[in-house]
Structure formats: structure tokens, C-alpha cells
Design a protein around this motif. Structure first.
Motif, mmCIF file in Angstrom:
data_model
loop_
_atom_site.group_PDB
_atom_site.id
_atom_site.type_symbol
_atom_site.label_atom_id
_atom_site.label_comp_id
_atom_site.label_asym_id
_atom_site.label_seq_id
_atom_site.Cartn_x
_atom_site.Cartn_y
_atom_site.Cartn_z
ATOM 1 N N TYR A 136 108.540 20.038 15.079
ATOM 2 C CA TYR A 136 109.942 20.442 15.074
ATOM 3 C C TYR A 136 110.865 19.413 15.718
ATOM 4 N N ALA A 137 110.625 19.057 16.968
ATOM 5 C CA ALA A 137 111.539 18.152 17.674
ATOM 6 C C ALA A 137 111.579 16.786 17.004
ATOM 7 N N ASP A 138 110.413 16.289 16.613
ATOM 8 C CA ASP A 138 110.375 14.972 15.973
ATOM 9 C C ASP A 138 111.062 14.985 14.612
ATOM 10 N N SER A 139 110.984 16.106 13.906
ATOM 11 C CA SER A 139 111.654 16.179 12.609
ATOM 12 C C SER A 139 113.166 16.116 12.766
ATOM 13 N N ARG A 140 113.687 16.691 13.867
ATOM 14 C CA ARG A 140 115.129 16.633 14.097
ATOM 15 C C ARG A 140 115.578 15.207 14.395
ATOM 16 N N VAL A 141 114.748 14.454 15.090
ATOM 17 C CA VAL A 141 115.079 13.057 15.381
ATOM 18 C C VAL A 141 114.884 12.199 14.135
ATOM 19 N N ASP A 142 113.747 12.349 13.463
ATOM 20 C CA ASP A 142 113.478 11.553 12.259
ATOM 21 C C ASP A 142 114.518 11.807 11.173
ATOM 22 N N GLY A 143 115.023 13.038 11.127
ATOM 23 C CA GLY A 143 116.013 13.394 10.114
ATOM 24 C C GLY A 143 117.443 13.070 10.502
#
Length: 420
Positions: A136-143
Motif C-alpha cells: 500500500y504505502a509503496d504504491s502511493r509513492v510509486d504512483g
């Protein structure tokens, strides 16, 4: 299968059940689990406009499945504070459900729902199934949603990463979508090897996506309406444009394909951004007459896909996407259509190779494109075998069976939770 009475399960989703995702990737699983004897309570956050449009339809579906739905209003603004408000609303609603019905387990998606799920476990001793559908957290940064150059978003990212670790450490069971994600999770120091972990990919509707249901006459009429002629080489794209989906790279591939196969045409089946599709095609030198861009209702999509020689999708390859299972891949495979996709996304490469269901571009260079394009026109695929692969990997029945087995493992010898 006969189960003990009083097995009450709370499923928490921050996605609405009136959203397309809720209808395709939440409700079907819960229908199957309810049929297998579990009493399901469903707590979700609904976007106001969609809720007003679809609430009656969704309520009827859930009522028929004996699922108790508790919809809450999703709060969009102001940023950050709205999320805190939603967390408090979800906690309050979850507490009320537990005090009234004595829950045996809470089953959550990552991010906000998992915060509430772990809170319930720690406060009331309820079993906690941590369904890690994405990092979840990494997807918000990657996106690009959370810019960690901003102090506030850096703190938010750090908070959710710490919570992710706590949730993994205190889970009674874990689900992830891909074997790539499983390898990562089992290497985390917080992971307890004694806790059951299952890989359950996103499921596809294999009855709807079935080429055998589409007549040749229907395909001929559709082709004529879209300007697709006999002998055209059709490459389709299914789904939303932008975000994780690399429109520029896909248009670069289209440009290269049409230079090698002049009879190629590109059919984009997308709910929105049709002007952006044509503008991006023009920017990368794809002739306007080669682009067919359409919006379709879900029940119209299989017939459109059936016109394809291939379908394709390029997704941003990054850490968080190793946890991703694109639903469209299962739907395309169910139609027996070979795909062209990039590596670095979940198990996509491995699935394509295992079921001989298309080609993988290793990067977005012209050399990688040409390597694949040289194989495309002359390769004959066994479309029935591709569809059989979809049944093996993406069937809803398999997913429900896996969830049921995991529920049984977690709830075995269960002691009654606290209600104080």
C-alpha cells in the motif's frame, strides 16, 4: 461443507461496493464464502454519486447472498484529515458490529482497513486476516500520490510502512496476489513462518469472457461498424488509460508495430480519456486512421476483444507492482487471446511463459519491441490452451476454495473473542 454456527466475519474495504472494483474483486469472493456457511458483514466506504446510482442494485445482490452490508460515506476532502475521519468512522462502525454480533474474524484489505482490523484484534482479540492486495504505502509513492519530498507525505509514508510491519507481525493469516509478493513477504523479519500465507490472484469472470458465446455474424457486424476489415491485424487494449498504464510506451510499440506490419490497427476499449488516446497516438507518430477508441459496457467487452489478434498492456515496473495481479490479464486469457506485456509486474511474465500465452518485452527499447514484433505475425497460438490456463490460474472457484481453506485454518480451535 458444514461449518460451526456463529462464525461471523467482518470484511472491511476502503473501496466502495458501488465501485467497479468492489463489484468485480470483493463481492464475488464474499458471495462464495457466504455460500460456504460463513456469516459475512461487509463494511465499505462509498463515493456519494456512485452510491446513489447503484446502491439498490448492490444491496439486492448482497441481500440475496445473505451478506449484511454497512455502507459509510467516503470522505474526500480535506486531504489527510478526511482519511483520519474515515478511520474513525470505520472503527466506530466495526465496534458496533462486533458488540452486536460477536465477530470471530476481521478480514481487511491493506492501508486504512488494515489499521482498523489490527485495532479490532488488539482491543477485542478477534482473529485478523491481512489481505495484502498491494504494497500500500509503496504504491502511493510509486504512483506519485505521495511525494516523499514533501515532509507531511514522508511522515505518512513512514507511518504506513511501520503499520504494515506491525500488521504482518500480528496477522493470523496473510493473503497476497502474486508469488513475487510472497517471496518478498516471507523475507520480511516481521513475517512468522507459522502463520498461514496463501497466494490468491485476482479472479476473472470466465463465463462472461468466453469467445464461444460470440457468433461469427456478430463479429462481422462489429468489425464493419468499427472499420476493421478482413486481413487487418488487430492489437487491442482493455481498461483505463494513464496512471500505472504506460500510454507513451504503448504508443511507441504501436508505431513500431505498424512500421513492421502495415495492416495493423489498434483497438482501445477504455472507459475514458479517448481524446488523450488519440492525442498521444499522434504525438508518437501512429496514424490517426489506425486508432479505434471505444467506450463499452462490461457485457459488450468480450465481443470487442474477440476481434483481436493480440491484446497488450504495459504497466509501470516498480517495487509495488510486484504485488499486482492485473484482472485484465485473466479476462484476456479467458478469451483465448495471446498478450504482449512487460516484465516486472507481479507474475505476468511467468504466467505468459507457463501457458504459452503471448510475449514479454523485457524493457521499452526498440530492440526489445522488435524482438517481440518479429515473432507476432508468424506465431500460431493454441487459444483453447490459453483459456484453460485462465481456468487454472484465474478461476473464481479456486479463489473461493483458497479463502475457505484459509478461514478454516485461522478459525480452528477458536476461542470466543472479547466484547468489552
Amino acid at each position: 461443507m458444514r461449518l460451526q454456527p456463529n462464525i461471523n466475519i467482518l470484511f472491511i474495504s476502503y473501496d466502495g461496493m458501488t465501485d467497479p472494483l468492489g463489484q468485480s474483486q470483493v463481492i464475488p469472493y464474499l458471495q462464495g464464502l457466504s455460500k460456504n456457511g460463513y456469516k459475512i458483514f461487509l463494511l465499505s466506504c462509498e463515493k456519494r454519486e456512485l452510491f446513489e446510482q447503484r446502491k439498490d442494485t448492490v444491496q439486492a445482490i448482497l441481500k440475496q447472498a445473505s451478506i449484511t452490508w454497512v455502507p459509510l460515506n467516503y470522505t474526500k476532502k480535506p486531504p489527510v484529515l478526511s482519511t483520519l475521519m474515515d478511520i474513525m468512522k470505520l472503527r466506530s462502525a466495526a465496534k458496533k458490529i462486533h458488540l452486536q454480533h460477536q465477530l470471530s474474524m476481521v478480514h481487511t484489505r491493506p492501508g486504512v482497513p488494515a489499521l482498523v482490523g489490527l485495532w479490532l484484534k488488539e482491543k477485542y482479540g478477534i482473529k485478523f486476516l491481512n489481505d495484502i492486495r498491494e504494497f500500500y504505502a509503496d504504491s502511493r509513492v510509486d504512483g506519485g500520490i505521495w511525494q516523499t519530498s514533501n515532509f507531511l507525505y514522508k511522515q505518512i509514508y513512514s507511518f504506513f510502512k511501520k503499520q504494515e510491519a506491525r500488521q504482518v507481525r500480528k496477522s493470523d493469516g496473510i493473503v497476497c496476489l502474486t508469488y513475487a509478493a510472497e517471496k518478498i513477504i516471507t523475507r520480511w523479519p516481521e513475517y512468522n513462518a507459522g502463520i498461514p500465507l496463501k497466494v490468491i490472484p485476482c479472479s476473472a469472470d470466465l463465463e462472461l469472457f468466453n469467445a464461444n458465446n460470440i457468433s461469427e455474424a456478430g463479429k462481422a457486424t462489429l468489425s464493419k461498424n468499427l472499420g476493421i476489415e478482413s486481413g487487418d491485424f488487430v492489437l487491442s487494449y482493455l481498461g483505463s488509460i494513464g496512471g500505472w498504464y504506460l500510454t507513451a510506451e504503448m504508443m511507441m510499440f504501436c508505431k513500431r508495430l505498424v512500421s513492421k506490419i502495415p495492416r495493423a490497427k489498434f483497438l482501445f476499449i477504455s472507459p475514458n480519456l479517448h481524446e488523450y488516446i488519440t492525442e498521444t497516438a499522434a504525438k508518437y507518430g501512429v496514424p490517426k486512421e489506425k486508432i479505434i477508441s471505444v467506450k463499452a459496457a462490461r457485457n459488450e467487452v468480450p465481443a470487442l476483444l474477440s476481434l483481436s489478434n493480440y491484446s497488450f498492456f504495459f504497466i509501470k515496473p516498480c517495487f509495488s507492482k510486484l504485488s499486482s495481479s492485473p484482472t485484465k490479464h485473466g479476462e484476456i486469457m479467458a478469451m483465448g487471446i495471446p498478450v504482449v506485456a512487460n516484465s516486472g509486474v507481479g507474475d505476468v511474465k511467468e504466467i505468459i511463459q507457463k501457458y504459452e500465452g503471448g510475449f514479454v518485452v523485457e524493457d521499452f527499447s526498440l530492440e526489445s519491441f522488435d524482438t517481440v514484433i518479429e515473432k507476432m505475425e508468424g506465431t500460431i497460438f493454441n487459444r483453447e490452451a490459453i483459456r484453460n490456463g485462465a481456468f487454472e490460474f484465474y478461476a473464481l472457484e479456486n479463489a473461493v476454495a483458497s479463502y475457505t481453506s484459509l478461514y478454516e485454518q485461522i478459525l480452528k480451535n477458536e476461542s470466543l473473542p472479547s466484547t468489552t
